[in-house]
Design a protein around this motif. Structure first.
Motif, short mmCIF file in Angstrom:
data_model
loop_
_atom_site.label_atom_id
_atom_site.label_comp_id
_atom_site.label_asym_id
_atom_site.label_seq_id
_atom_site.Cartn_x
_atom_site.Cartn_y
_atom_site.Cartn_z
N GLU A 23 0.97 -1.43 -0.41
CA GLU A 23 -0.42 -0.12 -0.10
C GLU A 23 0.75 1.48 -0.24
O GLU A 23 0.23 2.18 -0.49
N ILE A 24 1.87 1.10 0.70
CA ILE A 24 2.86 2.88 0.76
C ILE A 24 3.51 2.90 -0.50
O ILE A 24 3.73 3.87 -1.14
N GLU A 25 3.39 0.95 -1.52
CA GLU A 25 4.35 1.34 -2.54
C GLU A 25 3.32 1.88 -3.95
O GLU A 25 3.56 2.84 -3.80
N ARG A 26 2.17 1.47 -3.63
CA ARG A 26 0.88 2.32 -4.49
C ARG A 26 0.72 3.43 -4.26
O ARG A 26 0.87 4.38 -5.40
N ALA A 27 0.79 4.17 -2.37
CA ALA A 27 1.24 5.37 -2.98
C ALA A 27 1.49 6.43 -3.20
O ALA A 27 1.50 7.78 -3.57
N ARG A 28 2.67 5.68 -3.11
CA ARG A 28 4.32 6.46 -3.82
C ARG A 28 3.93 6.51 -5.09
O ARG A 28 4.59 7.94 -5.40
N SER A 29 3.41 5.65 -5.84
CA SER A 29 3.77 5.33 -7.13
C SER A 29 2.96 6.44 -7.50
O SER A 29 3.13 7.30 -8.38
N LEU A 30 1.31 6.82 -6.64
CA LEU A 30 0.62 7.47 -6.84
C LEU A 30 1.03 9.12 -7.55
O LEU A 30 1.35 10.29 -8.51
N LEU A 31 1.93 9.01 -6.09
CA LEU A 31 1.88 10.83 -5.91
C LEU A 31 3.15 10.94 -6.57
O LEU A 31 3.48 11.86 -7.26
N THR A 32 4.14 10.15 -7.64
CA THR A 32 5.15 10.04 -8.09
C THR A 32 4.96 10.63 -9.91
O THR A 32 4.74 11.78 -9.92
N ARG A 33 3.63 9.73 -9.75
CA ARG A 33 2.70 10.17 -11.18
C ARG A 33 1.88 11.93 -11.22
O ARG A 33 2.16 12.51 -12.05
N TYR A 34 1.64 11.75 -10.15
CA TYR A 34 1.52 13.25 -10.10
C TYR A 34 2.62 14.23 -9.56
O TYR A 34 1.97 15.32 -10.55
N ILE A 35 3.42 14.11 -9.34
CA ILE A 35 4.14 15.38 -9.08
C ILE A 35 4.83 15.48 -10.74
O ILE A 35 5.07 16.43 -11.13
N GLN A 36 5.22 14.50 -11.55
CA GLN A 36 5.44 13.99 -13.10
C GLN A 36 4.38 14.79 -13.90
O GLN A 36 4.97 15.16 -14.52
N GLU A 37 2.99 15.46 -13.54
CA GLU A 37 2.18 16.07 -13.43
C GLU A 37 2.18 17.49 -13.56
O GLU A 37 1.40 18.02 -14.32
N HIS A 38 2.47 17.51 -12.72
CA HIS A 38 2.22 18.92 -12.13
C HIS A 38 3.44 19.53 -11.10
O HIS A 38 4.10 19.17 -10.33
N PRO A 39 4.42 19.99 -12.10
CA PRO A 39 6.01 20.29 -12.21
C PRO A 39 6.19 21.29 -11.27
O PRO A 39 6.94 22.04 -11.18
N GLN A 40 4.85 22.36 -10.99
CA GLN A 40 5.11 23.66 -10.26
C GLN A 40 5.17 23.34 -8.68
O GLN A 40 5.13 24.61 -8.36
#
Length: 253
Positions: A23-40
């Motif tokens: 679950e930590i890995e899934r949440a971290r993966s989603l956060l990483t994707r969010y960061i990639q899509e929101h570089p601001q």
């Protein structure tokens, strides 16, 4: 949605707390994707496999801007851990992640930003992050500069729990971090500065209150999420109670 450029030096710290590694890995993966899509946004991710580990870190080092928190964990429920965080004066934005809707009321009591039931979706997480990161950035822009007894200090009104008049007409500012700042001005002057945050109300002639951090109101004292207690004029009770009930019903107003 359009965004501005990234503001350097305004790091946003987001923590994940879950006792299941996948679950930590899934949440971290989603956060990483969010960061990639929101570089601001300049975001750093931290993770904890136990709520007591998280609480120990926050007690020693201070809290995070946002927290993705599981409810069902060994040793202590996530909602109980959140209550301990609030007792420590931590006002981070909390997104609860859980397999049950049973603790939604508990989540409301600790001012959670969101309550997502597993398996949550990417769109659900992203929508929640959009909301809280917008709020965090807005709060950071709304800071005030004060000349305190210790020097010049910048503080966000959201981090003020309440203020009261102290010795020699100094105003004592009680913060979510447990600090007390002294400023030489009237309670009215201080309220004018703090009231850019709509959650501030006057209480009598010498007290300014942030409704967000009030846990309980009795006819002679106020209890805050920080554990502090404050006596106040009885004649202010009815007005204060009405303001607090309005906030409970319409917290975003």
């Amino acid at each position: 949605m359009k965004y501005g450029s990234r503001e350097r030096g305004r790091m946003i710290n987001i923590a994940i707390c879950d006792d299941e590694p996948q679950e930590i890995e899934r949440a971290r993966s989603l956060l990483t994707r969010y960061i990639q899509e929101h570089p601001q946004y300049e975001i750093t991710i931290h993770s904890y496999a136990a709520p007591l580990e998280l609480l120990s870190y926050v007690a020693e080092n201070g809290g995070f801007d946002a927290l993705l928190l599981d409810v069902y964990m060994a040793g202590i429920l996530g909602t109980e851990a959140a209550r301990e965080l609030r007792n420590l004066g931590d006002d981070c934005e909390i997104i609860f992640l859980t397999t049950s809707r049973d603790h939604a009321i508990d989540a409301f009591e600790v001012n959670a930003a969101q309550y997502l039931v597993k398996p949550y979706t990417e769109s659900g997480i992203f929508s929640s992050l959009d909301k809280i990161l917008h709020r965090i950035n807005a709060d950071r822009r709304h800071t005030i500069t004060l000349k305190t007894s210790e020097g010049i200090t910048r503080i966000a009104p959201r981090n003020v729990v309440f203020t009261e008049t102290g010795r020699n007409n100094y105003q004592i500012i009680h913060t979510t971090q447990g600090k007390k700042l002294e400023v030489r001005m009237t309670a009215s002057e201080l309220f004018e500065m703090l009231s850019q945050n709509k959650l501030f109300v006057r209480c009598g002639a010498s007290i300014n209150l942030n409704l967000k951090y009030i846990r309980q109101i009795s006819k002679d004292a106020i209890t805050f999420d920080t554990g502090e207690h404050l006596a106040y004029p009885y004649r202010a009770y009815q007005k204060l109670k009405a303001e607090f009930l309005r906030f409970q019903m319409f917290p975003e107003d």
